[in-house]
Design a protein around this motif. Structure first.
Motif, PDB file in Angstrom:
ATOM      1  N   ALA A 128       0.822  -1.214   0.000  1.00 43.27           N
ATOM      2  CA  ALA A 128       0.000   0.000   0.000  1.00 43.27           C
ATOM      3  C   ALA A 128       0.854   1.261   0.000  1.00 43.27           C
ATOM      4  O   ALA A 128       0.496   2.274  -0.622  1.00 43.27           O
ATOM      5  CB  ALA A 128      -0.941  -0.007   1.194  1.00 43.27           C
ATOM      6  N   ASN A 129       1.999   1.215   0.689  1.00 43.10           N
ATOM      7  CA  ASN A 129       2.843   2.416   0.788  1.00 43.10           C
ATOM      8  C   ASN A 129       3.526   2.767  -0.528  1.00 43.10           C
ATOM      9  O   ASN A 129       4.094   3.842  -0.670  1.00 43.10           O
ATOM     10  CB  ASN A 129       3.899   2.229   1.885  1.00 43.10           C
ATOM     11  N   LYS A 130       3.464   1.883  -1.512  1.00 41.70           N
ATOM     12  CA  LYS A 130       4.085   2.157  -2.816  1.00 41.70           C
ATOM     13  C   LYS A 130       3.183   3.007  -3.707  1.00 41.70           C
ATOM     14  O   LYS A 130       3.631   3.524  -4.736  1.00 41.70           O
ATOM     15  CB  LYS A 130       4.426   0.837  -3.529  1.00 41.70           C
ATOM     16  N   GLY A 131       1.891   3.143  -3.323  1.00 44.71           N
ATOM     17  CA  GLY A 131       0.977   3.959  -4.107  1.00 44.71           C
ATOM     18  C   GLY A 131       0.772   3.399  -5.509  1.00 44.71           C
ATOM     19  O   GLY A 131       0.939   2.205  -5.749  1.00 44.71           O
ATOM     20  N   PHE A 132       0.414   4.284  -6.427  1.00 44.15           N
ATOM     21  CA  PHE A 132       0.314   3.850  -7.833  1.00 44.15           C
ATOM     22  C   PHE A 132       0.732   4.986  -8.755  1.00 44.15           C
ATOM     23  O   PHE A 132       0.579   6.162  -8.439  1.00 44.15           O
ATOM     24  CB  PHE A 132      -1.096   3.342  -8.179  1.00 44.15           C
ATOM     25  N   ASN A 133       1.275   4.603  -9.884  1.00 44.62           N
ATOM     26  CA  ASN A 133       1.804   5.541 -10.864  1.00 44.62           C
ATOM     27  C   ASN A 133       0.719   5.836 -11.900  1.00 44.62           C
ATOM     28  O   ASN A 133       0.380   4.984 -12.715  1.00 44.62           O
ATOM     29  CB  ASN A 133       3.049   4.940 -11.539  1.00 44.62           C
ATOM     30  N   LYS A 134       0.166   7.045 -11.877  1.00 44.95           N
ATOM     31  CA  LYS A 134      -0.905   7.392 -12.814  1.00 44.95           C
ATOM     32  C   LYS A 134      -0.450   7.336 -14.262  1.00 44.95           C
ATOM     33  O   LYS A 134      -1.264   7.189 -15.182  1.00 44.95           O
ATOM     34  CB  LYS A 134      -1.446   8.794 -12.490  1.00 44.95           C
ATOM     35  N   ASN A 135       0.861   7.464 -14.480  1.00 44.12           N
ATOM     36  CA  ASN A 135       1.377   7.436 -15.852  1.00 44.12           C
ATOM     37  C   ASN A 135       1.265   6.052 -16.487  1.00 44.12           C
ATOM     38  O   ASN A 135       1.401   5.906 -17.699  1.00 44.12           O
ATOM     39  CB  ASN A 135       2.833   7.900 -15.876  1.00 44.12           C
ATOM     40  N   ILE A 136       1.024   5.040 -15.644  1.00 39.78           N
ATOM     41  CA  ILE A 136       0.811   3.688 -16.165  1.00 39.78           C
ATOM     42  C   ILE A 136      -0.503   3.622 -16.936  1.00 39.78           C
ATOM     43  O   ILE A 136      -0.634   2.899 -17.929  1.00 39.78           O
ATOM     44  CB  ILE A 136       0.789   2.662 -15.001  1.00 39.78           C
ATOM     45  N   PHE A 137      -1.491   4.403 -16.484  1.00 39.81           N
ATOM     46  CA  PHE A 137      -2.828   4.353 -17.061  1.00 39.81           C
ATOM     47  C   PHE A 137      -2.974   5.364 -18.193  1.00 39.81           C
ATOM     48  O   PHE A 137      -2.282   6.372 -18.252  1.00 39.81           O
ATOM     49  CB  PHE A 137      -3.875   4.621 -15.977  1.00 39.81           C
ATOM     50  N   ASN A 138      -3.919   5.067 -19.084  1.00 43.38           N
ATOM     51  CA  ASN A 138      -4.178   5.936 -20.235  1.00 43.38           C
ATOM     52  C   ASN A 138      -2.888   6.254 -20.994  1.00 43.38           C
ATOM     53  O   ASN A 138      -2.652   7.394 -21.414  1.00 43.38           O
ATOM     54  CB  ASN A 138      -4.859   7.238 -19.789  1.00 43.38           C
ATOM     55  N   ASN A 139      -2.063   5.225 -21.146  1.00 44.62           N
ATOM     56  CA  ASN A 139      -0.762   5.388 -21.798  1.00 44.62           C
ATOM     57  C   ASN A 139      -0.569   4.229 -22.781  1.00 44.62           C
ATOM     58  O   ASN A 139      -0.227   3.124 -22.383  1.00 44.62           O
ATOM     59  CB  ASN A 139       0.349   5.414 -20.740  1.00 44.62           C
TER      60      ASN A 139
END
Length: 416
Positions: A205-216
């Motif tokens: 959970a502490n790693k979060g998520f990279n929004k750049n992974i999506f819609n790319n």
């Protein structure tokens, strides 16, 4: 995403949709039906999220809409999880080939791909590419091959001295696949975790998520390239599921979610069967269905009655939902689940079931009941009592009952 800021609206399957909700939540043609009075009504059970607003369409007889509205936000989320978890459990466990989840559901969210990705995570952890590192004077295991090839050789007192000694050490390298896994698992938890019970991902959970992974699109192209050079089946399956998930997200904004089910009758039937098998005890002297708080472990089944028509040109099949034949006591319990708003007319199919089983087991007593959901406490009432002169020869008159089960209680039992 902070769900505490969400506005939670509610409608009910089969009931009128308030003005403005159709446009606000971009409800589709299939989500709505129009009865004779022309008012738009909900035709689904599920959740629809648009940015900071979420619409919950609850099942018929789950709870009065007015009651749901006055509940606290944590309670609304709890009841929504109960509904969605019940649907997911019924879709995953249903074995009847006549049910097609692809036809009876509509979602812009690849939940199946998510669960497959999590299954990999639960079994193998995050995807890692292992490689071997060779370093001088550092490590635990000497690589004699590299030492002989790379080190300097000295003679001392008749002995060969190698300097430096080369050691080998296995290391793991996180890749784009790893980053996709982390982002998909954490993003799904942040978006749907309040409304669907998801597996535990607290370790990452502490790693979060990279929004750049999506819609790319370039990420998907790179994954497809990696897939061509990946040969281990389990890793190929992981990459395929990541691609499926990302493609689904790419078709929508990150804060847009549609998870709609058009056949909650199937969920109700499946949940009722488990409830009967867990808690059915018998019939009282007043013909009330008796349930026990302890597990009774009955074996109700979905029976099949097959026959040809008179000319043998076509094949027919009837399937009573819940049948228990007690040969010891010569008693047949014949139940059929009905997900109705109201029961207004005679259920002719249930009457036919009664006649067929009477013919098949002429010496057995039959208890026959339709099972319907209710917001209130469970109860039984008489539905049909056929006059003796219309009964089969000298047998017991045909009686059919209605058994109303509290829907929340049945669904809670289903997912526990």
């Amino acid at each position: 995403m902070t769900h505490s800021l969400l506005q939670i609206d509610v409608i009910q399957d089969g009931q009128t949709i308030p003005n403005g909700y159709i446009d606000k939540y971009n409800l589709e043609k299939r989500d709505i039906f129009y009865p004779s009075n022309g008012e738009a009504r909900s035709n689904f059970v599920g959740i629809v999220q648009r940015d900071e607003s979420i619409l919950i369409s609850i099942p018929k007889h789950f709870m009065h809409v007015s009651d749901f509205k006055i509940r606290s936000t944590p309670e609304k989320k709890k009841y929504t999880r109960l509904i969605m978890d019940s649907i997911n459990a019924s879709v995953l466990g249903y074995q009847n080939s006549s049910y097609d989840s692809k036809l009876d559901t509509s979602s812009n969210f690849a939940l199946a791909a998510y669960f497959n990705i999590y299954e990999y995570f639960a079994q193998y952890g995050l995807y890692q590419e292992d490689y071997q590192e060779i370093r001088p004077n550092s490590g635990n295991k000497v690589s004699w091959r590299d030492t002989l090839r790379k080190s300097n050789k000295f003679f001392s007192n008749g002995n060969i001295i190698f300097s430096p000694l080369y050691y080998k050490k296995r290391r793991s390298n996180q890749t784009l696949i790893t980053e996709c896994m982390i982002s998909i698992l954490n993003y799904t938890q942040s978006l749907l975790g309040d409304f669907i019970t998801l597996p535990d991902t607290s370790k990452i959970a502490n790693k979060g998520f990279n929004k750049n992974i999506f819609n790319n699109e370039s990420v998907i192209l790179k994954l497809q390239e990696i897939l061509t050079t990946t040969f281990k089946d389990i890793n190929r399956q992981l990459i395929r599921n990541i691609i499926i998930f990302l493609k689904k997200v790419n078709d929508n904004k990150l804060e847009v979610v549609d998870i709609k089910y058009y056949s909650f009758a199937h969920t109700w039937e499946t949940a009722v069967e488990k409830y009967l098998n867990d808690h059915f005890l018998g019939i009282s002297k007043d013909n009330e269905v008796i349930f026990s708080n302890t597990n009774t472990q009955k074996k109700f089944i979905k029976d099949k009655i097959s026959y040809n028509d008179a000319n043998k040109f076509s094949y027919w099949r009837l399937e009573p939902d819940h049948v228990l034949i007690d040969d010891k006591n010569k008693f047949i319990y014949l139940f059929d689940s009905k997900y109705y708003t109201n029961l207004k007319d005679l259920n002719h199919k249930q009457f036919v079931y009664h006649i067929l089983y009477s013919n098949g087991w002429p010496t057995y007593q039959i208890y026959d009941s339709l099972i319907l959901p209710t917001e209130e406490k469970s109860f039984t009432e008489e539905y049909l009592k056929l006059n003796k002169k219309y009964s089969l020869r000298d047998r017991t008159p045909v009686n059919i009952y209605l058994t109303y089960l509290n829907m929340i209680e049945v669904l809670e039992n289903f997912i526990k």
